[in-house]
Scaffold this active site. Structure first.
Site, short mmCIF file in Angstrom:
data_model
loop_
_atom_site.label_atom_id
_atom_site.label_comp_id
_atom_site.label_asym_id
_atom_site.label_seq_id
_atom_site.Cartn_x
_atom_site.Cartn_y
_atom_site.Cartn_z
N SER A 11 58.83 9.52 50.89
CA SER A 11 57.75 10.54 51.04
C SER A 11 57.75 11.03 52.45
CB SER A 11 56.39 10.19 50.65
OG SER A 11 55.50 11.10 51.03
N HIS A 36 60.96 12.90 48.55
CA HIS A 36 59.74 13.24 47.97
C HIS A 36 58.83 13.99 48.76
CE1 HIS A 36 56.43 12.36 45.05
NE2 HIS A 36 55.74 12.45 46.05
N ASP A 38 55.26 16.08 49.29
CA ASP A 38 53.96 16.22 48.90
C ASP A 38 53.21 17.63 49.33
OD1 ASP A 38 53.49 13.48 47.60
OD2 ASP A 38 53.76 12.81 49.67
N MET A 40 49.89 19.82 49.23
CA MET A 40 48.39 19.82 48.82
C MET A 40 47.59 20.94 49.28
SD MET A 40 47.86 15.65 50.26
CE MET A 40 49.07 14.21 49.88
N HIS A 69 56.09 17.12 44.59
CA HIS A 69 54.65 16.72 43.89
C HIS A 69 53.76 17.68 44.41
CE1 HIS A 69 51.74 13.26 43.92
NE2 HIS A 69 51.44 13.92 43.05
N MET A 71 50.02 18.86 44.16
CA MET A 71 48.62 18.39 44.17
C MET A 71 47.75 19.20 44.49
SD MET A 71 49.06 14.65 46.05
CE MET A 71 50.83 15.19 46.49
N MET A 140 50.59 7.88 39.55
CA MET A 140 50.04 7.56 40.74
C MET A 140 49.23 6.21 40.89
SD MET A 140 50.59 10.30 42.67
CE MET A 140 49.84 9.80 44.00
N ASP A 178 54.15 6.14 42.92
CA ASP A 178 53.73 6.83 43.89
C ASP A 178 52.38 6.31 44.58
OD1 ASP A 178 53.59 8.42 46.03
OD2 ASP A 178 53.19 10.35 45.01
C1 DX5 Z 1 49.65 10.41 48.07
C2 DX5 Z 1 51.15 11.06 48.12
C3 DX5 Z 1 52.30 9.93 48.42
C4 DX5 Z 1 51.97 9.40 49.58
C5 DX5 Z 1 52.68 7.94 49.47
O1 DX5 Z 1 49.01 11.51 47.63
O2 DX5 Z 1 51.39 11.59 46.81
O3 DX5 Z 1 53.37 10.58 48.25
O4 DX5 Z 1 52.83 10.01 50.54
O5 DX5 Z 1 52.41 7.46 50.62
P1 DX5 Z 1 52.54 5.68 50.97
O6 DX5 Z 1 53.96 5.34 50.43
O7 DX5 Z 1 52.33 5.64 52.35
O8 DX5 Z 1 51.43 5.11 49.99
ZN ZN Z 2 53.45 12.26 46.20
#
Ligand code: DX5
Ligand code: ZN
Length: 222
Positions: A11, A36, A38, A40, A69, A71, A140, A178
């Site tokens: 990620s 990956h 993210d 948000m 991903h 969010m 998750m 994840d």
């Molecule tokens: C959290 C993200 C993850 C995050 C994972 O909301 O969706 O993808 O980056 O990070 P680690 O592997 O450090 O928990």
């Molecule tokens: Zn993620």
């Protein structure tokens, strides 16, 4: 046939964004399978990160498939933008989709693999009706919003349930996890049935990223 190919998806939330091109080259050289990404919005989750503009830039810096991903609230409004920007897989949270079946079809029609994502408190049954219509389920294993959080153990039984359903129906669906996935937890989530592993801190925070990815892959094969 159900797919059990192991994939490690670092990620980039844990990457140095001031050197994103180098960071992407580094994980590609280190043996990552997917990137990956993210997204948000500060509404579905407390944090704000990036949009389609940066996804487009990421795509131009790497040959690896992008596992995006979302969010964000009302993700259906942005499906086309993220697929156009280069998402190979596009994940939408079931908690944000009152018309989940329609939204999944929208992702596939736009030309990407469709992934449905469940928060830790959301039951496996919430995706059961669309299991035959998706390419991936993402469980998750932390509450979404931030990297570097502690793995939530109670998600393991949900992973087991989803793996059982996927195998019983012989579906070609990847089961991804994840959050808090690293050397101490990956064997357990793999044993529960996951085959795609997102890892932020465990890859980008490692002194030797190639060694970190190789160790994760070994542990995932159990
Ligand atoms: C959290 C993200 C993850 C995050 C994972 O909301 O969706 O993808 O980056 O990070 P680690 O592997 O450090 O928990
Ligand atoms: Zn993620």
């Amino acid at each position: 046939m159900s797919s059990r190919e192991i994939r490690i998806a670092p990620s980039i939330l844990a990457a140095d964004f001031s050197a994103l091109r180098d960071e992407l080259a580094s994980i590609e050289a280190a043996g990552a399978d997917w990137v990956h990404v993210d997204v948000m919005d500060g509404r579905f989750v407390p944090n704000i990160t990036i949009g389609p503009f940066v996804v487009d830039a990421v795509r131009r810096c790497t040959a690896l498939p992008l596992d995006v991903h979302l969010m964000i609230v009302e993700p259906e409004r942005y499906v086309a933008d993220f697929v156009r920007a280069g998402a190979s897989t596009l994940g939408i949270h079931v908690e944000t989709c009152p018309h989940l079946h329609r939204s999944v079809a929208q992702i596939r029609e736009a030309g990407a693999r469709a992934s449905v994502v469940l928060n830790p408190a959301t039951p496996a049954s919430s995706v059961e009706p669309v299991l035959g219509d998706v390419d991936q389920v993402l469980v998750m294993t932390v509450n979404p919003g931030f990297g570097g959080q502690k793995f939530i153990e109670s998600t393991l039984s949900k992973i087991e349930t989803l793996r059982r359903w996927i195998d019983e129906r012989e579906l070609d669906v990847d089961l991804e996890v994840d959050g808090g996935v690293g050397p101490e937890t990956i064997a357990r989530v793999a044993r529960a049935g996951a085959n795609v592993f997102v890892a932020g801190t465990a890859v980008f925070g490692a002194p030797d990223r190639a060694a970190a990815i190789a160790a994760l892959r070994r542990a995932a094969r159990h």
